[in-house]
Design a protein around this motif. Sequence first.
Motif: not given
Length: 349
Positions: A171-183
């Motif tokens: 899934p390569r889950v990432q939560v960025t400091p700017t509030g985006y959730i990528k997965s």
Amino acid sequence: MSDPSLAYIEDLLVRLLNTPSPTGDTEAAIALLEAECQTLPVETRRNRKGALIIHVPGTDTSRQRLVTAHVDTLGGIVKEILPTGRLRLAKIGSYAWNTVEGEYCQVRTERGDLVSGTVILHNTSVHVNRDVATVERKDDNIEVVLDANVQSKQDTEALGIAVGDFVYWDPRVQVTPTGYIKSRHLDDKASVAVVFGALQSILQSGKPLPYALNILISNNEEIGYGGNSNIPPETVEYLAVDMGAIGDGLSTNEHCVSICAKDGSGPYHLGLRRHLVSLCRQHNIPHAVDIYPYYSSDASAAMLSGADVVHGLIGPGVANSHAYERTHRDALKATYDLLMAYLYSPLQG
């Protein structure tokens, strides 16, 4: 996210995203959600398809609501072990091969072992194949190369891998400091997390719902029939919470809740849709109304099965659907706010 429920939504979402659950192999994700229900606590059961059903009491039990979100995702299944020891796959769900090309994956064997690998195009090196950029990606040239020293079909079989084994995308889950959730698989784990956030808020507040609520966490939506059964006869309204599509010609974005007017299955109930829009305006919830041309939901499946209900569809805006997806905390919050306002509002049926 300052609201404790919104922090809970994000935490649960990350845990869900990191729990593989392609359609047909959703036990781990359903078990995770069952464990969450025990901490709330709330009454649950499973149907014969393995989906999770949650009941929340309400003041009026003669007229009820049903809210659904699906925990099953896209994935693959071993179709063939090639003479080279590589794997050919069959798709689970609808997507294009180029959206998973180069992705890391894991194959789960019958005995429970996980074997890692990578999804690649056959003869993928530009140094030996001048057609890499232009060749069509299709079922017979996309392969999984395993992270094991296999040189033959027999070598791969010795690892315990067989036809019918499920393949999980990383899934390569990432939560960025700017509030985006990528997965991968924000469709529809983002909505499941939102529904559980609302459930937690309702139970902790002690404020009774005006109508009894049944929550169906379905596990077969990606193949078309997750939400077509286990609809109590008292159900008046059926609301699917699923991803809001983003693309050309649409107004939904990653910072709002999407309200679907029509998808590939036809229009959603006009009265309920207008009610949802009215709630957004009343509570200043960022929202968009859109038509999704190549889409259907568990609410669609319910209608096709003959359910006599008022049906609707909302969800957080999610970019790049059925690929490496992205949303924002704003969309989760907007969906949560609308769902909470809806569950305490009058029925439209």
